[in-house]
Design a protein around this motif. Structure first.
Motif, PDB file in Angstrom:
ATOM      1  N   GLU A 146     -23.549  37.651 -50.321  1.00 11.14           N
ATOM      2  CA  GLU A 146     -24.426  36.612 -50.862  1.00 11.14           C
ATOM      3  C   GLU A 146     -23.858  35.215 -50.614  1.00 11.14           C
ATOM      4  OE1 GLU A 146     -25.123  37.501 -54.949  1.00 11.14           O
ATOM      5  OE2 GLU A 146     -26.293  39.309 -54.516  1.00 11.14           O
ATOM      6  N   ALA A 147     -22.533  35.125 -50.476  1.00 16.99           N
ATOM      7  CA  ALA A 147     -21.891  33.846 -50.155  1.00 16.99           C
ATOM      8  C   ALA A 147     -21.779  33.650 -48.653  1.00 16.99           C
ATOM      9  CB  ALA A 147     -20.500  33.794 -50.804  1.00 16.99           C
ATOM     10  N   ASP A 148     -22.484  34.500 -47.901  1.00 17.17           N
ATOM     11  CA  ASP A 148     -22.486  34.430 -46.439  1.00 17.17           C
ATOM     12  C   ASP A 148     -21.111  34.688 -45.842  1.00 17.17           C
ATOM     13  OD1 ASP A 148     -24.142  34.278 -44.252  1.00 17.17           O
ATOM     14  OD2 ASP A 148     -23.721  32.170 -43.868  1.00 17.17           O
ATOM     15  N   LYS A 149     -20.370  35.578 -46.487  1.00 19.86           N
ATOM     16  CA  LYS A 149     -19.057  35.988 -45.991  1.00 19.86           C
ATOM     17  C   LYS A 149     -19.058  37.494 -45.797  1.00 19.86           C
ATOM     18  CE  LYS A 149     -16.359  32.215 -48.051  1.00 19.86           C
ATOM     19  NZ  LYS A 149     -17.495  31.398 -48.510  1.00 19.86           N
ATOM     20  N   ASP A 150     -18.265  37.958 -44.845  1.00 20.90           N
ATOM     21  CA  ASP A 150     -18.183  39.388 -44.552  1.00 20.90           C
ATOM     22  C   ASP A 150     -16.891  39.963 -45.101  1.00 20.90           C
ATOM     23  OD1 ASP A 150     -20.610  39.783 -43.119  1.00 20.90           O
ATOM     24  OD2 ASP A 150     -19.711  38.802 -41.377  1.00 20.90           O
ATOM     25  N   PRO A 151     -16.963  40.895 -46.052  1.00 17.31           N
ATOM     26  CA  PRO A 151     -15.738  41.553 -46.507  1.00 17.31           C
ATOM     27  C   PRO A 151     -15.113  42.359 -45.378  1.00 17.31           C
ATOM     28  CG  PRO A 151     -17.666  42.662 -47.404  1.00 17.31           C
ATOM     29  CD  PRO A 151     -18.161  41.424 -46.727  1.00 17.31           C
ATOM     30  N   ASN A 152     -13.801  42.380 -45.319  1.00 17.39           N
ATOM     31  CA  ASN A 152     -13.150  43.098 -44.214  1.00 17.39           C
ATOM     32  C   ASN A 152     -12.116  44.118 -44.685  1.00 17.39           C
ATOM     33  OD1 ASN A 152     -11.174  41.320 -45.041  1.00 17.39           O
ATOM     34  ND2 ASN A 152     -11.255  40.047 -43.197  1.00 17.39           N
ATOM     35  N   GLY A 153     -12.158  44.473 -45.963  1.00 21.65           N
ATOM     36  CA  GLY A 153     -11.241  45.511 -46.419  1.00 21.65           C
ATOM     37  C   GLY A 153     -11.282  45.708 -47.920  1.00 21.65           C
TER      38      GLY A 153
ATOM     39  N   ALA B  30      -9.075  46.181 -62.932  1.00 24.52           N
ATOM     40  CA  ALA B  30      -9.882  46.567 -61.770  1.00 24.52           C
ATOM     41  C   ALA B  30      -9.495  47.945 -61.258  1.00 24.52           C
ATOM     42  CB  ALA B  30      -9.721  45.539 -60.647  1.00 24.52           C
ATOM     43  N   HIS B  31     -10.482  48.622 -60.683  1.00 25.84           N
ATOM     44  CA  HIS B  31     -10.236  49.856 -59.941  1.00 25.84           C
ATOM     45  C   HIS B  31     -10.043  49.557 -58.460  1.00 25.84           C
ATOM     46  CE1 HIS B  31     -10.897  52.624 -63.205  1.00 25.84           C
ATOM     47  NE2 HIS B  31     -12.129  52.177 -63.434  1.00 25.84           N
ATOM     48  N   LEU B  32     -10.724  48.530 -57.984  1.00 33.95           N
ATOM     49  CA  LEU B  32     -10.753  48.243 -56.550  1.00 33.95           C
ATOM     50  C   LEU B  32     -11.108  46.771 -56.342  1.00 33.95           C
ATOM     51  CD1 LEU B  32     -12.404  50.333 -53.762  1.00 33.95           C
ATOM     52  CD2 LEU B  32     -13.388  48.100 -54.293  1.00 33.95           C
ATOM     53  N   LEU B  33     -10.517  46.173 -55.323  1.00 34.65           N
ATOM     54  CA  LEU B  33     -10.840  44.808 -54.922  1.00 34.65           C
ATOM     55  C   LEU B  33     -11.298  44.819 -53.474  1.00 34.65           C
ATOM     56  CD1 LEU B  33      -7.640  42.927 -56.246  1.00 34.65           C
ATOM     57  CD2 LEU B  33      -9.791  43.310 -57.481  1.00 34.65           C
ATOM     58  N   THR B  34     -12.185  43.909 -53.152  1.00 34.24           N
ATOM     59  CA  THR B  34     -12.579  43.740 -51.763  1.00 34.24           C
ATOM     60  C   THR B  34     -12.834  42.269 -51.500  1.00 34.24           C
ATOM     61  OG1 THR B  34     -14.036  44.541 -49.995  1.00 34.24           O
ATOM     62  CG2 THR B  34     -15.067  44.010 -52.084  1.00 34.24           C
ATOM     63  N   GLY B  35     -12.930  41.925 -50.237  1.00 35.15           N
ATOM     64  CA  GLY B  35     -13.192  40.531 -49.915  1.00 35.15           C
ATOM     65  C   GLY B  35     -12.972  40.252 -48.442  1.00 35.15           C
ATOM     66  N   ASN B  36     -13.165  39.005 -48.096  1.00 36.50           N
ATOM     67  CA  ASN B  36     -12.800  38.530 -46.767  1.00 36.50           C
ATOM     68  C   ASN B  36     -11.379  37.998 -46.884  1.00 36.50           C
ATOM     69  OD1 ASN B  36     -12.359  36.903 -44.434  1.00 36.50           O
ATOM     70  ND2 ASN B  36     -14.559  36.872 -44.099  1.00 36.50           N
ATOM     71  N   TRP B  37     -10.423  38.809 -46.478  1.00 37.39           N
ATOM     72  CA  TRP B  37      -9.014  38.510 -46.725  1.00 37.39           C
ATOM     73  C   TRP B  37      -8.474  37.406 -45.826  1.00 37.39           C
ATOM     74  CZ3 TRP B  37      -6.888  40.531 -51.016  1.00 37.39           C
ATOM     75  CH2 TRP B  37      -7.578  41.594 -51.618  1.00 37.39           C
ATOM     76  N   ASP B  38      -9.333  36.920 -44.893  1.00 40.14           N
ATOM     77  CA  ASP B  38      -8.938  35.740 -44.114  1.00 40.14           C
ATOM     78  C   ASP B  38      -8.816  34.515 -45.013  1.00 40.14           C
ATOM     79  OD1 ASP B  38      -8.946  37.269 -41.870  1.00 40.14           O
ATOM     80  OD2 ASP B  38     -10.821  36.489 -41.052  1.00 40.14           O
TER      81      ASP B  38
END
Length: 307
Positions: free
Chosen positions: A171-178, A230-238
């Motif tokens: 929704e923030a126009d970012k791609d999670p990568n992991g 948290a059980h899990l985190l995700t995001g665009n780690w760049d």
């Protein structure tokens, strides 16, 4: 005569810099064990502070009619400053270790040093636990600031909840990568299926990287994780950066009392009384996050919920 760590015993050199070769091995081991160093982007640091620019948003393109002037737009470049902090570990050992050469000593200590560094760094970077980097810098603190959280069990099954976590970032126009999580959550991932009943978890085996919904999964040592948050985190780690500006230094003490370490009698270890020594190793490490909308979390179900 030139200093040679192969020929000098620890008892004859109780302070100094960790030899380059051994320090490199420790750092490589640390970077392998730390999930943050595997996911975040590395910034080369020559000093304890570094300013760098990063692309926050790119320039726009426009449709152009024949003979018309092409519009111009600016890319948004922002400046960030990363400051490294001193990370230290103290390891009590028997006095026999003083008879090792410096090279052999640090070869023996490598696993303990790198594990301790990885645990502490991941705690600070992911959840802000004992963090020297300041309030609001860790990944989960940025998630809470933005409110990018979905509760386990809130959407009916894990597939929908993971998809929802991913969509918060999109929704923030970012791609999670992991994804990053602990191995204790692996069972839940392994049992999750999509709307067609197909497993969403992929385990290629033979030490290959696991994945779910097409994203690789990095596993954190459970001691580094805050299971209440948290059980899990995700995001665009760049949008996370780390740096390591200088070599390791060490010192050995034979007389200190280690207040934070207790012996079998439940009392702090007194090195002199117990004929032991303590190795202290320090290393500068920097970390920062660059956006609060680039990460999201799957959080535990509310107490009493029927998840």
């Amino acid at each position: 005569m030139a200093f040679n760590p192969n020929n000098v015993l620890m008892q004859d050199s109780k302070t100094g810099s960790v030899p380059v070769e051994e320090g490199t091995f420790v750092l490589k081991d640390f970077m392998t064990q730390s999930v943050v160093t595997q996911l975040a982007k590395y910034e080369k640091m020559d000093k304890t502070e570094k300013k760098f620019t990063y692309l926050a948003s790119g320039p726009g393109a426009y449709w152009v009619g024949e003979g018309e002037r092409i519009q111009t737009s600016k890319a948004q470049w922002l400046t960030a400053k990363m400051v490294s902090k001193k990370l230290g570990v103290i390891i009590p050992v028997t006095k026999e270790f003083l008879r090792y050469s410096i090279k052999d000593f640090f070869t023996q200590m490598q696993p303990a040093i790198s594990e301790a560094f990885a645990l502490k760094f991941d705690q600070a970077a992911l959840f802000g636990i004992d963090s020297p980097f300041g309030a609001g810098v860790s990944v989960f603190e940025r998630i809470e600031e933005k409110g990018n959280k979905i509760q386990l069990g809130s959407l009916g099954n894990l597939y929908k909840e993971l998809n929802g976590v991913i969509s918060l970032i999109e929704e923030a126009d970012k791609d999670p990568n992991g994804f990053t999580t602990t191995r204790r959550f692996k069972q839940s991932l392994r049992g999750a299926v999509d709307n067609q009943g197909k497993p969403i978890f992929n385990d290629p085996g033979a030490g290959a990287t696991n994945s779910a919904l097409g994203l690789p999964i990095g596993y954190v040592n459970s001691k580094s994780w805050d299971h209440n948050k948290a059980h899990l985190l995700t995001g665009n780690w760049d949008y996370t950066r780390y740096g390591i500006p200088q070599g390791m230094e060490y010192a050995i003490s034979e007389e200190a009392t280690l207040e934070s370490v207790v012996g079998s009698d439940g009392k702090p270890i007194n090195l002199f009384e117990q004929d032991m020594v303590a190795l202290r190793v320090t290393q500068q490490v920097g970390f920062m996050t660059l956006a609060d909308d680039a990460f999201a979390a799957l959080t535990p179900a509310a107490e009493g919920a029927g998840a």
